[in-house]
Design an enzyme around this catalytic site. Structure first.
Site, PDB file in Angstrom:
ATOM      1  N   SER A  78       0.812  -1.201   0.000  1.00  0.00           N
ATOM      2  CA  SER A  78       0.000   0.000   0.000  1.00  0.00           C
ATOM      3  C   SER A  78       0.860   1.272   0.000  1.00  0.00           C
ATOM      4  O   SER A  78       1.793   1.397  -0.805  1.00  0.00           O
ATOM      5  CB  SER A  78      -0.967  -0.032   1.193  1.00  0.00           C
TER       6      SER A  78
ATOM      7  N   ASP B 197      -8.196  -6.318  -5.311  1.00  0.00           N
ATOM      8  CA  ASP B 197      -7.968  -5.034  -4.655  1.00  0.00           C
ATOM      9  C   ASP B 197      -8.668  -3.932  -5.436  1.00  0.00           C
ATOM     10  O   ASP B 197      -8.643  -3.912  -6.664  1.00  0.00           O
ATOM     11  CB  ASP B 197      -6.465  -4.756  -4.594  1.00  0.00           C
TER      12      ASP B 197
ATOM     13  N   HIS C 145      -6.090  -6.486  -1.214  1.00  0.00           N
ATOM     14  CA  HIS C 145      -5.017  -5.530  -0.927  1.00  0.00           C
ATOM     15  C   HIS C 145      -3.927  -6.148  -0.059  1.00  0.00           C
ATOM     16  O   HIS C 145      -2.744  -5.900  -0.261  1.00  0.00           O
ATOM     17  CB  HIS C 145      -5.634  -4.316  -0.221  1.00  0.00           C
TER      18      HIS C 145
END
Length: 439
Positions: A158, A359, A419
Site C-alpha cells: 500500500s 484489490d 489488498h
C-alpha cells in the site's frame, strides 16, 4: 537504546501460548529504538530466519513496510500477515521467517511503537521518511555487521510501497557512497500507492466491469475522479487528498459499501470511528489506517506484547499517534513516485510490482497504467513478453498467479487476493517471496 536480545517467540511470549502449544521456530529475535532526529524515535523488530536447512546468514534479510501512512508493521504486518504467529498467537504456516530474516519497522515516526516528542517531529513527506530510514538502517547494519553481506530486500504494501520506492533510491545512493554497508538486492512494491491518480481514475471502470456499478454509478464515480485529476494537474495536492476522500464516499454510496480491500466483500464499518462531521483527512484515516488497529490487535500490542518488549516508554501507546502521522503526510499523499521507480530501474535496482486481483484501492488496472508510463529502456521488451502461470502452492493444479520478468523488472498478478496479499493468499505470497529472493 541498547539492542534487546531474547530467545525467540516461545520464550518471549511464553505466557501468551495456550497450554501445550509449542513454537514452530527455534531462532531468536531483536528489537529496539533508533533516534532518527531530535524528538523522533523509530521502533524496529527483527526475527532471525529459522530454516531446518540453512543458517540465517545463508538466507536473505527482508524489511517489511506497512501502509497508511500510520499502519504498523510490527503489529499488522507481523501478527496479521507474515510474522511467525497470527493475532491469536497460533503458529503461521506461511510465515516468511522460514525463508528469510524479517525486519519490521514502524515508520513514519509516530507509527506503531515509534513516537514523536513534538508536533514538529512528524514527517511531512516521503523525503523525510526516507532520510529517517537511512538513519535507522545505518544504525542497524553498523550494529549488526553479520547482516552486511546478506542480500537485503525491501517488501512493502500500500502506501508502504510509495515509501519503499523513495527509501530504495536513497539507500542505493547511500550504499554507493559507502555511508551504509549492506547488500541491497531489490525492492518489491505490493499493491502500492505509486501513482494515486491512476488508481482513482480506474476505480469506475474496474467496478463497472465487475458488476459493482451501474451506468449512473459509473458516471458519478468518474465525475468525482475527474475532480481529483483537475486538482492534481493544478498542483493542489492537499485538495486532491480531500477529493480522494469524497471519491471513496461516492464509491461507497453506489456500491452499497464495497470493501476497498477486497471487492468480493462489503465493509459497512469502513468509516466507523470517525466522528460525525469529521473532515476528509480524519475520515480517510478511519477508512484506511484505523482498520489496521482494530481492537483485538490493539489489545495484544498494548497488553502482553508491550509488557514483554520492556523497552516501550510509559507514555507511548501502540498506534496512539497514527492519526497525527496520517494528517501530517496529507499534503504529500497524492503525489506520484513513478519517476522514482524509473530511477531505480535505470540504476539497475531489482524492482518487483505485485498486486492482488480483488484489490480496489490500488487496483491492478491502475498499476498497469503507471507501469506503461515508465521511461525505462527495457519496457518495450517487457511488454512483448507473455506472462507465465504459477500454481497455487496451497492447491496444486490451480493457477494462483501470473508473472513475467525482464532484466531487473518483474510483475506478479496474484489471483483471489485483495489488498493484503499475505493475508488472503499466504502460500502464494510466500512462494513469490522465495522466487524473488531465491531463498
Amino acid at each position: 537504546m541498547d539492542w534487546q536480545q531474547s530467545p525467540f517467540v516461545l520464550l518471549l511470549l511464553a505466557s501468551l501460548f495456550t497450554k501445550g502449544l509449542a513454537s514452530p521456530l527455534k531462532g531468536s529475535e531483536s528489537w529496539g529504538y533508533v533516534p532518527v532526529r531530535d524528538g523522533a524515535h523509530m521502533f524496529w523488530w527483527l526475527y532471525f530466519a529459522d530454516s531446518p536447512s540453512a543458517h540465517y546468514t545463508e538466507l536473505p534479510l527482508v524489511m517489511w513496510l506497512q501502509g497508511g501512512p500510520g499502519g504498523s508493521g510490527t503489529g499488522f504486518g507481523n501478527f496479521e500477515e507474515i510474522g511467525p504467529l497470527d493475532r491469536d498467537l497460533k503458529p503461521r504456516d506461511t510465515t516468511w521467517v522460514q525463508s528469510a530474516s524479517v525486519l519490521f519497522v514502524d515508520n513514519p515516526v509516530g507509527t506503531g511503537f515509534s513516537f514523536a516528542e513534538t508536533d514538529e517531529a512528524f514527517a511531512k513527506d516521503v523525503s523525510t521518511v526516507s532520510s529517517d530510514m537511512m538513519v535507522l538502517l545505518r544504525s542497524f547494519f553498523t550494529d549488526r555487521d553479520d547482516f552486511q553481506n546478506i542480500p537485503f530486500y525491501i517488501f512493502s504494501e500500500s502506501y508502504g510501497g510509495k515509501m519503499a520506492a523513495a527509501i530504495s533510491l536513497a539507500l542505493t545512493e547511500a550504499v554507493a557512497h559507502g555511508s551504509i554497508k549492506c547488500n541491497f538486492a531489490g525492492v518489491a512494491l505490493g499493491d502500492s500507492w505509486i501513482s494515486p491518480l491512476d488508481s482513482v481514475m480506474t476505480w469506475g471502470p474496474y467496478l463497472y466491469t465487475t458488476s459493482l456499478l451501474d451506468d449512473l454509478g459509473l458516471a458519478e464515480v468518474s465525475a468525482v475522479a475527474q475532480d481529483v485529476q483537475a486538482a492534481m494537474e493544478q498542483g493542489h495536492f492537499l485538495k486532491a487528498t480531500e477529493l480522494w476522500s469524497l471519491a471513496e464516499s461516492v464509491v461507497e454510496k453506489n456500491t452499497n459499501n464495497v470493501n476497498f480491500y477486497n471487492i468480493l466483500t462489503q465493509d459497512p464499518e469502513q468509516s466507523v470511528g470517525a466522528k460525525p462531521g469529521a473532515d476528509a483527512i480524519s475520515l480517510q484515516f478511519h477508512r484506511h489506517v484505523q482498520r489496521l488497529q482494530r481492537r483485538s490487535l490493539s489489545q495484544l500490542m498494548n497488553g502482553e506484547v508491550r509488557r514483554r518488549l520492556k523497552v516501550i516508554p510509559q507514555n507511548v501507546t501502540w498506534g496512539g499517534q497514527a492519526e497525527a502521522v496520517f494528517r501530517n503526510m496529507a499534503a504529500d499523499f497524492m503525489k506520484p513516485v513513478v519517476e522514482t521507480v524509473d530511477q531505480l530501474l535505470s540504476s539497475g535496482v531489482n524492482v518487483t510490482v505485485y498486486n492482488g486481483q480483488l484489490d480496489l484501492i490500488v487496483d491492478t488496472m491502475g498499476q498497469e497504467l503507471w507501469v506503461k508510463e515508465l521511461k525505462w529502456e527495457g519496457l518495450p521488451f517487457f511488454n512483448k513478453l507473455r506472462w507465465t502461470p504459477l500454481d497455487d502452492p496451497a492447491a496444486p493444479g490451480v493457477t494462483g498467479a501470473f508473472y513475467k520478468t525482464y532484466k531487473n523488472f518483474s510483475f506478479y498478478w496474484i489471483l483471489k487476493a485483495g489488498h493484503m496479499i499475505p493475508s488472503d493468499q499466504g502460500a502464494m505470497a510466500l512462494h513469490m517471496l522465495q522466487m524473488i529472493t531465491q531463498s
